[in-house]
Write a protein that holds these residues in place. Structure first.
Motif, PDB file in Angstrom:
ATOM      1  N   GLN A 307     -76.860 -11.097  52.881  1.00  0.00           N
ATOM      2  CA  GLN A 307     -75.624 -10.395  52.560  1.00  0.00           C
ATOM      3  C   GLN A 307     -74.546 -11.412  52.217  1.00  0.00           C
ATOM      4  N   THR A 308     -73.466 -10.938  51.642  1.00  0.00           N
ATOM      5  CA  THR A 308     -72.259 -11.749  51.537  1.00  0.00           C
ATOM      6  C   THR A 308     -71.186 -11.001  52.328  1.00  0.00           C
ATOM      7  N   PRO A 309     -70.876 -11.460  53.552  1.00  0.00           N
ATOM      8  CA  PRO A 309     -69.864 -10.748  54.349  1.00  0.00           C
ATOM      9  C   PRO A 309     -68.630 -10.484  53.500  1.00  0.00           C
ATOM     10  N   TYR A 310     -68.201  -9.230  53.499  1.00  0.00           N
ATOM     11  CA  TYR A 310     -67.211  -8.801  52.523  1.00  0.00           C
ATOM     12  C   TYR A 310     -65.851  -9.460  52.735  1.00  0.00           C
ATOM     13  N   SER A 311     -65.151  -9.605  51.623  1.00  0.00           N
ATOM     14  CA  SER A 311     -63.789 -10.111  51.627  1.00  0.00           C
ATOM     15  C   SER A 311     -62.838  -8.956  51.343  1.00  0.00           C
ATOM     16  N   SER A 312     -61.547  -9.217  51.481  1.00  0.00           N
ATOM     17  CA  SER A 312     -60.551  -8.160  51.290  1.00  0.00           C
ATOM     18  C   SER A 312     -60.025  -8.175  49.861  1.00  0.00           C
ATOM     19  N   PHE A 313     -59.560  -7.014  49.415  1.00  0.00           N
ATOM     20  CA  PHE A 313     -58.914  -6.927  48.113  1.00  0.00           C
ATOM     21  C   PHE A 313     -57.554  -7.619  48.169  1.00  0.00           C
ATOM     22  N   ARG A 314     -57.250  -8.351  47.132  1.00  0.00           N
ATOM     23  CA  ARG A 314     -55.963  -9.033  47.070  1.00  0.00           C
ATOM     24  C   ARG A 314     -54.863  -8.057  46.633  1.00  0.00           C
ATOM     25  N   GLY A 315     -53.624  -8.385  47.014  1.00  0.00           N
ATOM     26  CA  GLY A 315     -52.477  -7.616  46.551  1.00  0.00           C
ATOM     27  C   GLY A 315     -52.226  -6.331  47.302  1.00  0.00           C
TER      28      GLY A 315
END
Length: 676
Positions: A307-315
């Motif tokens: 998996q790629t542990p999720y990141s947050s949406f910017r802005g």
């Protein structure tokens, strides 16, 4: 543990080498394995689900099957809910039809390419066909991006990073092809064939919608794990929809059985790989390609989940969403470090899974006369964590891919954050004994178990409990200089400096480390509630109900108690400040002042003073108001049925259901059976 995981992440990042594009094209040139993407959805906004499905549909993979697992009530009476459900049901077909045009274009260009190659056309002519194919595909994506409506930062990310990200990559290939043409050169025809196959992979997908609650023989448990398990148990077989009165059941169709009504048959294909994806997550264009390539490397043959542990949406527009996103981005780094020490945990927002690994850990039970297959455990609400332990017990490993290829939404307000974090705080303590049994099993297999793996795993599962208790002690105990040395603060500096540095590298501010401290102060009652719920389940054995995180534009009200306790922390910190000032206990004065300032800031920034008053007032009203109980009749009478208005098939299948009516009420059942 933070510093250990961080050090592991730095080592992995320094050693990671991105697989070249040409190697991916070569590997998937004549690829015939398949992947099934499962997107569980419950009461989601159709616009949110649509973006998720598009991000999967545009994945570059040969045999890609996308299934939207709708878990809503299939027969709602509210017309607004029904309209929303119908819109969700239509998303898969809508996307499938939208992709027919670019897929047909890509196929036509490939046919033309093959004819030119067979006819002995010049390399320049063949190259011109490939250039035209890529230009047409890029134009189609750019027109789609232009037509998209942008209302918030998630929409902006979807257009810029998902749609236009793919268009820009095609344009980059187009730039190279045009450069070759300008230099009177051309890639080999086999390489050009790979380019055409790539376009077909991008736009070819099979999309369906499945609703397990329509079928009585599938689990009706209200949680994401059983929604996934229901579909996985059906894969690789044909199923006949058997109408049994007021319910439908699925009966397996044997290979020799002939079925006349094909509309009543569900043919559910099998897959070597599964991709699970939350309905509010987005994948970047080469997620499937790179993760499946990783799994098919010889050294990763025993990796069950990557998996790629999720990141947050910017802005993000709200402070709390931005800070929650900062903690999410930090976790991406820490999870990479855990992989170095074989301490990876499955993070359920997204993952590519070997189906065979899930088959190995499958458990079968009988509920209501039907066999229920459980691949992903639903004993706790953190089903991904427990399944990680199960996989390790059976000799499988897990791995985090060291790139940011997936993104997910963070709660936009304190009320929805409470729901999410309370769920995350549940279950870790319950899974610890199972991890102990896993260690024993691995020792019997003579596996090497490193101390850092054990510490990282225990910290992951139990740190919320002991960190919350430790924070309560620090806030409440009247310690003085005899118990607290200045060296304690010096020892903590590397942790805070490292976290601040990581936040800055992730695109946030170094000073967010202080905001996170205040954030954790106001989350203290939420975390403790989760710990207490886990303790309650340990004693009672009763499962904690799954509560989804609300994803709505309007504010979600917070439970009044969770808002009131942060104010109590502030008042108690002020009292401690005054008391220790009188005693000239300057260390405590500084600590209490820090807690007061940061907790007050967190309340103002992440809850809001006005919202606090509203939520506490609502909480008080809900606590005081007790709905009156309806008196039960001494006897229960049932309507008299006549042969003309009785649903005979339901009666034959269900038998005597009077007890069921006594327990659940009769109105809905009367309507569905047809009794007047």
């Amino acid at each position: 543990m933070y510093l250990v995981a961080r050090q592991g992440a730095l080592l992995r990042f320094s050693q990671h080498r991105r697989v070249p594009r040409g190697e991916l094209d070569r590997h998937f040139h004549s690829y015939n394995k398949s992947i099934t993407t499962l997107v569980p959805s419950y009461a989601e906004e159709p616009a949110v689900v649509r973006k998720t499905l598009w991000s999967v549909a545009l994945q570059e993979f040969t045999n890609l099957h996308v299934v939207l697992l709708v878990d809503d009530d299939p027969y709602p009476e509210d017309p607004d809910i029904l309209a929303k459900l119908e819109e969700t049901r239509g998303l898969a077909l809508e996307i499938q039809q939208s992709l027919e045009h670019p897929l047909r274009m890509a196929q036509d260009f490939r046919v033309l390419f093959e004819r030119q190659r067979e006819a002995g056309a010049s390399p320049a002519q063949i190259l011109a066909t490939t250039i035209a194919a890529y230009d047409a595909a890029a134009v189609w994506l750019e027109e789609m991006a232009t037509a998209e409506r942008i209302d918030d930062h998630v929409d902006e990310f979807f257009v810029d990073s998902v749609i236009m990200g793919l268009a820009r990559e095609l344009r980059l290939t187009l730039l190279a092809l045009n450069a070759a043409a300008a230099q009177n050169d051309s890639p080999h025809s086999d390489r050009l064939e790979e380019f055409h196959l790539r376009l077909e992979r991008i736009f070819s997908v099979r999309m369906h919608t499945f609703e397990r609650k329509k079928y009585a023989n599938l689990s009706q448990a209200v949680n994401k794990a059983m929604n996934l398990n229901a579909y996985i148990s059906l894969m690789g077989q044909k199923w006949l929809v058997d109408n049994r009165g007021d319910v439908e059941v699925l009966r397996a169709v044997s290979p020799t059985q002939e079925t006349t009504d094909m509309d009543q048959v569900l043919d559910i294909p099998d897959s070597e790989y599964l991709l699970t994806l939350d309905a509010d997550s987005l994948l970047l264009r080469d997620y499937c390609l790179r993760l499946v390539y990783f799994l098919e490397s010889e050294e990763n043959s025993r990796v069950a989940v990557t998996q790629t542990p999720y990141s947050s949406f910017r802005g993000a527009p709200t402070r709390i969403e931005r800070l929650a996103g900062a903690t999410t981005d930090i976790q991406h780094i820490l999870h990479q470090g855990k992989t170095l020490y074989n301490a990876t945990f499955w993070v359920g927002a997204n993952a590519v899974i070997r189906k065979q690994a899930l088959v190995d850990i499958c458990q079968t039970t009988t509920v209501g006369g039907y066999e229920i297959h459980t691949y992903i455990q639903d004993r706790t609400v953190i089903e991904d964590t427990e399944s990680s332990i199960d996989l390790g017990t059976h000799g499988w490993t897990l791995s985090n891919y060291p790139e940011r290829l997936s993104y997910s939404a963070t709660p936009p307000d304190f009320g929805s954050l409470v729901v999410q974090r309370r769920r995350w705080a549940n279950g870790g303590l319950l899974i610890l004994p199972k991890f102990g049994r896993q260690i024993g099993e691995r020792k019997r297999r003579n596996e090497r178990i490193r101390l850092r793996e054990v510490l990282l795993r225990v910290n992951y599962m139990a740190s919320i409990a002991w960190a919350s208790l430790g924070l309560i002690f620090l806030l409440a105990y009247p310690y003085d200089g005899r118990l607290l040395s200045p060296l304690i603060f010096v020892a903590a500096l590397p942790y805070f400096i490292a976290m601040g540095s990581d936040l800055r590298d992730c695109g946030h501010r170094f000073s967010d480390v202080f905001r996170i401290y205040g954030f954790n102060l106001i989350l203290l009652p939420v975390n403790m509630a989760g710990v207490l719920k886990s303790t309650e389940q340990a004693f009672t054995g009763e499962k904690i109900p799954f509560v989804r995180t609300p994803k709505v534009r309007n504010r979600t009200a917070s439970p009044g108690l969770y808002v009131a306790i942060p104010y109590l922390i502030v008042f108690f910190s002020i009292f401690t400040l005054w008391r220790d000032f009188q005693d000239r206990n300057w260390g405590n004065v500084a600590f209490a002042a820090l807690n007061t300032v940061l907790a007050l800031y967190a309340i103002r920034a992440y809850i809001g003073f006005k919202n606090s008053v509203v939520d506490m007032a609502l909480g008080l009203v809900n606590w005081l108001f007790v709905p009156p109980k309806k008196a039960k009749d001494a006897t229960v009478s049932y309507p008299v049925a006549t042969p003309e208005n009785t649903d005979w098939s339901t009666l034959l299948y269900q038998g005597d259901r009077r007890l069921d009516r006594d327990l659940r009420g009769t109105d809905d059942r009367r309507k569905r059976i047809g009794v007047k």
